[in-house]
Design a protein around this motif. Structure first.
Motif, short mmCIF file in Angstrom:
data_model
loop_
_atom_site.label_atom_id
_atom_site.label_comp_id
_atom_site.label_asym_id
_atom_site.label_seq_id
_atom_site.Cartn_x
_atom_site.Cartn_y
_atom_site.Cartn_z
N ARG A 81 -35.08 6.28 -29.10
CA ARG A 81 -35.87 5.88 -27.58
C ARG A 81 -36.60 6.17 -28.27
O ARG A 81 -37.65 6.56 -29.36
CB ARG A 81 -35.63 7.01 -26.94
CG ARG A 81 -33.70 7.85 -26.32
CD ARG A 81 -33.76 8.46 -25.87
NE ARG A 81 -34.72 10.12 -25.89
CZ ARG A 81 -34.61 10.39 -25.08
NH1 ARG A 81 -33.85 10.55 -23.95
NH2 ARG A 81 -34.85 11.96 -25.10
N LYS A 82 -37.83 5.61 -27.45
CA LYS A 82 -38.97 5.26 -27.24
C LYS A 82 -39.50 6.68 -25.90
O LYS A 82 -39.96 6.02 -25.19
CB LYS A 82 -40.01 3.59 -26.95
CG LYS A 82 -41.17 3.58 -26.58
CD LYS A 82 -41.64 2.19 -26.32
CE LYS A 82 -42.86 2.37 -26.00
NZ LYS A 82 -43.32 0.59 -26.01
N HIS A 83 -41.13 7.27 -26.61
CA HIS A 83 -41.17 8.29 -26.00
C HIS A 83 -43.02 7.52 -25.47
O HIS A 83 -43.76 8.18 -26.77
CB HIS A 83 -41.31 9.81 -26.17
CG HIS A 83 -40.11 9.95 -26.34
ND1 HIS A 83 -39.65 10.50 -25.10
CD2 HIS A 83 -39.02 9.68 -27.40
CE1 HIS A 83 -38.39 10.85 -25.86
NE2 HIS A 83 -37.81 11.39 -26.71
N CYS A 84 -43.61 7.66 -24.51
CA CYS A 84 -45.26 6.95 -24.53
C CYS A 84 -45.70 8.60 -24.01
O CYS A 84 -45.27 9.45 -22.72
CB CYS A 84 -45.10 6.22 -23.26
SG CYS A 84 -45.07 4.97 -23.93
N ILE A 85 -47.05 9.12 -24.13
CA ILE A 85 -47.29 10.33 -24.38
C ILE A 85 -49.07 9.85 -24.77
O ILE A 85 -48.95 9.59 -26.06
CB ILE A 85 -47.37 11.13 -25.41
CG1 ILE A 85 -45.53 11.28 -25.12
CG2 ILE A 85 -47.19 12.54 -25.47
CD1 ILE A 85 -44.72 12.42 -26.45
N ASN A 86 -49.60 10.53 -23.62
CA ASN A 86 -51.12 10.46 -23.40
C ASN A 86 -51.81 11.46 -23.84
O ASN A 86 -51.53 12.43 -23.35
CB ASN A 86 -51.59 10.11 -22.39
CG ASN A 86 -51.30 8.49 -21.50
OD1 ASN A 86 -51.07 7.50 -22.31
ND2 ASN A 86 -50.79 8.51 -20.29
N LEU A 87 -52.90 11.15 -24.95
CA LEU A 87 -53.10 12.70 -25.38
C LEU A 87 -54.32 12.49 -25.73
O LEU A 87 -55.66 11.40 -25.97
CB LEU A 87 -52.89 12.69 -27.07
CG LEU A 87 -51.95 13.02 -27.05
CD1 LEU A 87 -51.61 13.07 -28.79
CD2 LEU A 87 -50.76 14.26 -26.94
N LYS A 88 -55.21 13.82 -25.23
CA LYS A 88 -56.87 13.61 -24.87
C LYS A 88 -57.56 14.21 -26.44
O LYS A 88 -56.06 14.69 -27.19
CB LYS A 88 -57.78 14.82 -24.48
CG LYS A 88 -57.32 13.95 -22.34
CD LYS A 88 -57.63 14.53 -21.81
CE LYS A 88 -57.34 14.44 -20.44
NZ LYS A 88 -58.01 15.16 -19.35
N ALA A 89 -58.41 13.63 -26.98
CA ALA A 89 -59.41 14.50 -28.06
C ALA A 89 -58.75 16.33 -28.15
O ALA A 89 -59.30 16.31 -27.04
CB ALA A 89 -60.59 13.82 -28.59
N GLY A 90 -58.41 16.35 -29.28
CA GLY A 90 -58.12 17.87 -29.46
C GLY A 90 -56.68 18.25 -29.29
O GLY A 90 -56.38 19.18 -29.35
N GLU A 91 -56.17 16.98 -28.45
CA GLU A 91 -54.61 17.45 -28.22
C GLU A 91 -53.57 17.34 -28.80
O GLU A 91 -53.56 16.61 -29.83
CB GLU A 91 -54.09 16.91 -26.45
CG GLU A 91 -54.90 17.23 -25.80
CD GLU A 91 -54.79 16.54 -24.35
OE1 GLU A 91 -54.31 17.58 -23.25
OE2 GLU A 91 -54.36 15.58 -24.13
N ALA A 92 -52.81 18.09 -28.96
CA ALA A 92 -51.62 18.07 -30.69
C ALA A 92 -50.20 17.33 -29.33
O ALA A 92 -49.50 17.89 -28.24
CB ALA A 92 -51.02 18.96 -30.89
N LEU A 93 -49.03 17.26 -30.02
CA LEU A 93 -48.39 17.47 -29.89
C LEU A 93 -46.75 17.34 -31.33
O LEU A 93 -47.01 17.17 -32.05
CB LEU A 93 -47.41 15.24 -30.08
CG LEU A 93 -46.45 14.63 -29.98
CD1 LEU A 93 -46.04 14.94 -28.41
CD2 LEU A 93 -46.48 13.19 -30.16
N GLU A 94 -45.60 18.54 -30.69
CA GLU A 94 -45.11 18.46 -31.51
C GLU A 94 -44.04 17.46 -31.43
O GLU A 94 -42.94 17.49 -30.42
CB GLU A 94 -44.62 19.99 -31.47
CG GLU A 94 -43.54 20.40 -32.33
CD GLU A 94 -43.24 21.83 -32.14
OE1 GLU A 94 -42.67 22.59 -32.36
OE2 GLU A 94 -44.29 22.90 -31.06
N VAL A 95 -43.45 16.67 -33.08
CA VAL A 95 -42.09 16.33 -33.24
C VAL A 95 -41.36 16.99 -34.03
O VAL A 95 -41.20 16.56 -35.22
CB VAL A 95 -42.80 14.67 -33.78
CG1 VAL A 95 -41.54 13.88 -33.72
CG2 VAL A 95 -43.36 14.01 -32.14
#
Length: 65
Positions: A4-18
């Motif tokens: 599946r495709k996930h579209c996630i917007n991040l700002k500088a300094g933010e993190a995403l856990e995968v």
């Protein structure tokens, strides 16, 4: 295995856990973003140049619903 495709917007300094990986958007300038990928040493991470040289195409994914 279905993907599946996930579209996630991040700002500088933010993190995403995968899964067990942490992906940090360190900075963005124009169309280039610097990502910091923190994973266990046993996990292979390949950059776009490595993917191009191995002649792999991007995975086919289903749109996020």
């Amino acid at each position: 295995m279905a993907k599946r495709k996930h579209c996630i917007n991040l700002k500088a300094g933010e993190a995403l856990e995968v899964g067990a990986a942490l992906v940090l958007l360190e900075k963005k300038s124009g169309s280039v973003a610097r990502l910091v990928v923190i994973v266990d040493e046993s996990v292979q991470v390949r950059n776009p140049e490595q993917l191009r040289s191995s002649h792999l195409s991007p995975p086919q994914v289903k749109p996020h619903e």
